[in-house]
Design an enzyme around this catalytic site. Structure first.
Site, PDB file in Angstrom:
ATOM      1  N   HIS A 115       0.919  -1.245   0.023  1.00 33.72           N
ATOM      2  CA  HIS A 115       0.014   0.081  -0.121  1.00 33.72           C
ATOM      3  C   HIS A 115       0.925   1.264  -0.036  1.00 33.72           C
ATOM      4  O   HIS A 115       1.585   1.521   1.021  1.00 33.72           O
ATOM      5  CB  HIS A 115      -0.830   0.013   1.256  1.00 33.72           C
ATOM      6  CG  HIS A 115      -1.716  -1.063   1.013  1.00 33.72           C
ATOM      7  ND1 HIS A 115      -3.090  -1.137   0.736  1.00 33.72           N
ATOM      8  CD2 HIS A 115      -1.636  -2.263   1.831  1.00 33.72           C
ATOM      9  CE1 HIS A 115      -3.687  -2.313   0.846  1.00 33.72           C
ATOM     10  NE2 HIS A 115      -2.856  -3.195   1.531  1.00 33.72           N
TER      11      HIS A 115
ATOM     12  N   ASP B 145      -8.832  -5.034  -2.120  1.00 31.38           N
ATOM     13  CA  ASP B 145      -8.180  -5.532  -1.187  1.00 31.38           C
ATOM     14  C   ASP B 145      -8.342  -4.367   0.009  1.00 31.38           C
ATOM     15  O   ASP B 145      -8.378  -3.029  -0.205  1.00 31.38           O
ATOM     16  CB  ASP B 145      -6.463  -5.502  -1.258  1.00 31.38           C
ATOM     17  CG  ASP B 145      -5.817  -5.742  -0.088  1.00 31.38           C
ATOM     18  OD1 ASP B 145      -6.171  -6.390   0.889  1.00 31.38           O
ATOM     19  OD2 ASP B 145      -4.991  -5.018   0.224  1.00 31.38           O
TER      20      ASP B 145
ATOM     21  N   HIS C 242      -3.202 -12.677   1.611  1.00 31.16           N
ATOM     22  CA  HIS C 242      -2.746 -12.730   3.202  1.00 31.16           C
ATOM     23  C   HIS C 242      -3.507 -13.971   4.265  1.00 31.16           C
ATOM     24  O   HIS C 242      -4.268 -13.615   4.967  1.00 31.16           O
ATOM     25  CB  HIS C 242      -2.949 -11.487   3.805  1.00 31.16           C
ATOM     26  CG  HIS C 242      -4.046 -10.476   3.673  1.00 31.16           C
ATOM     27  ND1 HIS C 242      -5.264 -11.172   3.632  1.00 31.16           N
ATOM     28  CD2 HIS C 242      -4.066  -9.315   2.956  1.00 31.16           C
ATOM     29  CE1 HIS C 242      -6.096 -10.212   3.070  1.00 31.16           C
ATOM     30  NE2 HIS C 242      -5.305  -8.993   3.023  1.00 31.16           N
TER      31      HIS C 242
ATOM     32  N   ASP D 286       2.236  -6.940   2.745  1.00 31.22           N
ATOM     33  CA  ASP D 286       0.869  -6.056   2.758  1.00 31.22           C
ATOM     34  C   ASP D 286       1.334  -5.005   3.712  1.00 31.22           C
ATOM     35  O   ASP D 286       0.778  -4.650   4.830  1.00 31.22           O
ATOM     36  CB  ASP D 286      -0.249  -7.020   3.914  1.00 31.22           C
ATOM     37  CG  ASP D 286      -1.549  -6.349   3.891  1.00 31.22           C
ATOM     38  OD1 ASP D 286      -1.504  -5.145   3.076  1.00 31.22           O
ATOM     39  OD2 ASP D 286      -2.242  -6.920   4.580  1.00 31.22           O
TER      40      ASP D 286
ATOM     41  N   HIS E  39       0.910   3.681   8.416  1.00 33.10           N
ATOM     42  CA  HIS E  39      -0.450   4.587   9.197  1.00 33.10           C
ATOM     43  C   HIS E  39       0.596   5.489   9.948  1.00 33.10           C
ATOM     44  O   HIS E  39       1.693   5.213  10.493  1.00 33.10           O
ATOM     45  CB  HIS E  39      -1.108   3.561  10.011  1.00 33.10           C
ATOM     46  CG  HIS E  39      -2.022   2.718   9.365  1.00 33.10           C
ATOM     47  ND1 HIS E  39      -3.130   3.610   8.580  1.00 33.10           N
ATOM     48  CD2 HIS E  39      -2.108   1.549   8.973  1.00 33.10           C
ATOM     49  CE1 HIS E  39      -3.793   2.477   7.851  1.00 33.10           C
ATOM     50  NE2 HIS E  39      -3.130   1.444   8.206  1.00 33.10           N
TER      51      HIS E  39
HETATM   52 ZN   LIG Z   1      -6.176  -7.163   2.783  1.00 32.43          ZN
END
Ligand SMILES: [Zn+2]
Length: 444
Positions: free
Chosen positions: A66, A156, A236, A309, A313
């Site tokens: 991400h 996702d 995942h 993944d 944050h």
């Molecule tokens: Zn996910």
């Protein structure tokens, strides 16, 4: 002017050999591997690197990242995320589409790919959404998303709860040869949950996310992939039973692949002792029995891929209470080091499995050039010092976010060099070229 480079006496890792082999590796001026031999005499004017007692392995490829751009550039950008990847020994990433706005049209795909070409020194592939706005109500512009170069569609972060929409998406994807990737979760079962449901969640007083919610969705999605004869990639996977379902469908001939994250291999729910939000992710950390089953599945090849993944944050968000904090941790810069520290060094996992599942297989699934270290291939590898250590702190991390359970801890090993084509993308020993400031033409 570029010179030839000779890497002397490296312990070479390959995906199909559990033993490392000592070799000299010569890379020509264009960044192509010229030779891999027990001993190579240095050609004139060649740059030489002593790699004795160092591991050399294919650079990693992370197919679940991400990057947060556009929309949350305070958490991560394409530039900082791709530099974090390099810092962790990763030379290719696939970015998920849950940005703000989400990547749910051809225009958005084009937009992020233009940014990536401009700002990243490694290939950054793009996934598009399955549903418009990732809202689960209508299909996104899948034809357009495909046409603009996305290699995967996924919602996702959320499942596609409407089975009819997922079926239609699979049919489209089959037509376009796109990979459909599935975040498996029955939202009605996990509603409000923040960690794995069980005795431990009751003890902590944290609402639970039951394992069966993931497993039911895995089963449904695989059945739909079987029915539509389309490749599905289960993201995942976190439970033993979920993996067992995947294995059963694979044995039935369904075109399915799946991935595991380092944190689902290395942590369990019982590690959540003091409401540390760096252990809050989705799917949640499960049980130690699940950890063992996932490791076993990885060794036996039921799990195809390791992917991080990577979910940045801000500290502010992760400092909220456990129930309110967002799901996810960063992983690009700790994946290899943590796998080495907890699995490879103690002898639970071979280097060959890491090379196979974290370098070869993601590239094969995504139709990329293989990164094995052999004559005629583009140089795409890392040099790892197993006797060094890395402290995971602000001076090491290049990601904009520091939400990792390893923060201010020391992991074994050090990623010393990352080589891609004619360029040294990272050289931790000399510090040159500095990871953030050298631009290169992206290899596509
Ligand atoms: Zn996910």
């Amino acid at each position: 002017m570029k010179r030839k480079r000779l890497f002397k006496q490296a312990s070479l890792v390959s995906a199909d050999n559990p033993r490392t082999q000592t070799a000299d590796i010569l890379v020509d001026e264009r960044g192509v591997i010229e030779g891999v031999e027990p001993e190579i005499r240095a050609p004139e004017g060649c740059e030489e690197w002593d790699c004795r007692d160092k591991i050399m392995m294919p650079a990693l490829f992370d197919m679940h990242v991400h990057l947060r751009e556009p929309g949350r550039e305070d958490q991560e950008t394409i530039e900082t995320g791709s530099n974090a990847a390099i810092n962790g020994g990763i030379t290719g990433i696939l970015a998920m589409p849950n940005t703000t706005p989400p990547i749910d049209s051809g225009g958005m795909v084009r937009f992020v790919q233009t940014l990536a070409r401009d700002r990243a020194r490694i290939p950054v592939l793009t996934a598009g959404c399955i549903t418009r706005g990732r809202e689960g109500g209508q299909l996104a512009e899948i034809a357009d998303i495909h046409q603009q170069g996305a290699v995967m569609i996924t919602d996702d972060g959320s499942p596609v709860s409407d089975a009819y929409l997922l079926r239609r998406a699979l049919e489209y994807a089959r037509h376009f040869n796109l990979i459909v990737a599935s975040h498996c979760e029955v939202m009605e079962l996990s509603r409000g949950g923040a960690m794995n449901e069980g005795a431990h969640s009751y003890r902590l007083g944290i609402p639970g996310i039951p394992a069966c919610g993931e497993e039911i969705c895995i089963e449904r999605d695989l059945r739909l992939a079987q029915y539509t004869r389309t490749h599905i990639h289960i993201q995942h996977v976190s439970t033993a039973r979920g993996l067992e379902i995947i294995r059963r469908f694979k044995e039935d001939g369904v075109n399915a692949t799946c991935e595991v994250t380092p944190h689902h291999l290395l942590f369990s729910e019982t590690d959540i002792q003091d409401y540390d939000t760096h252990l809050k992710m989705n799917p949640p950390l499960r049980t130690v029995e699940d950890n063992a089953a996932l490791l076993d599945g990885l060794k036996k090849g039921w799990i195809d891929v390791i992917a991080t993944d990577h979910a940045p944050h801000t500290t502010f968000e992760k400092n909220l209470d456990f129930a309110s904090a967002p799901f996810g941790i960063i992983g690009l810069e700790t994946a290899l080091l943590s796998l080495y520290t907890r699995l490879v060094e103690p002898g639970h996992l071979g280097w060959d499995v890491i090379a196979h599942r974290f370098a070869s297989e993601p590239r094969r699934i995504l139709n990329r050039e293989p990164a094995d270290i052999a004559a005629g291939r583009t140089a795409d590898f890392l040099v790892f010092d197993p006797n060094a250590q890395t402290r995971i702190d602000a001076s090491y991390l290049l990601s904009k976010s520091h939400n990792t359970p390893y923060l201010n801890q020391t992991l074994k090993g050090s990623i010393e060099k990352v080589v891609l084509g004619p360029d040294i993308l990272l050289d931790r020993l000399t510090g040159e070229p500095a990871p953030l400031f050298s631009k290169r033409e992206v290899v596509t």
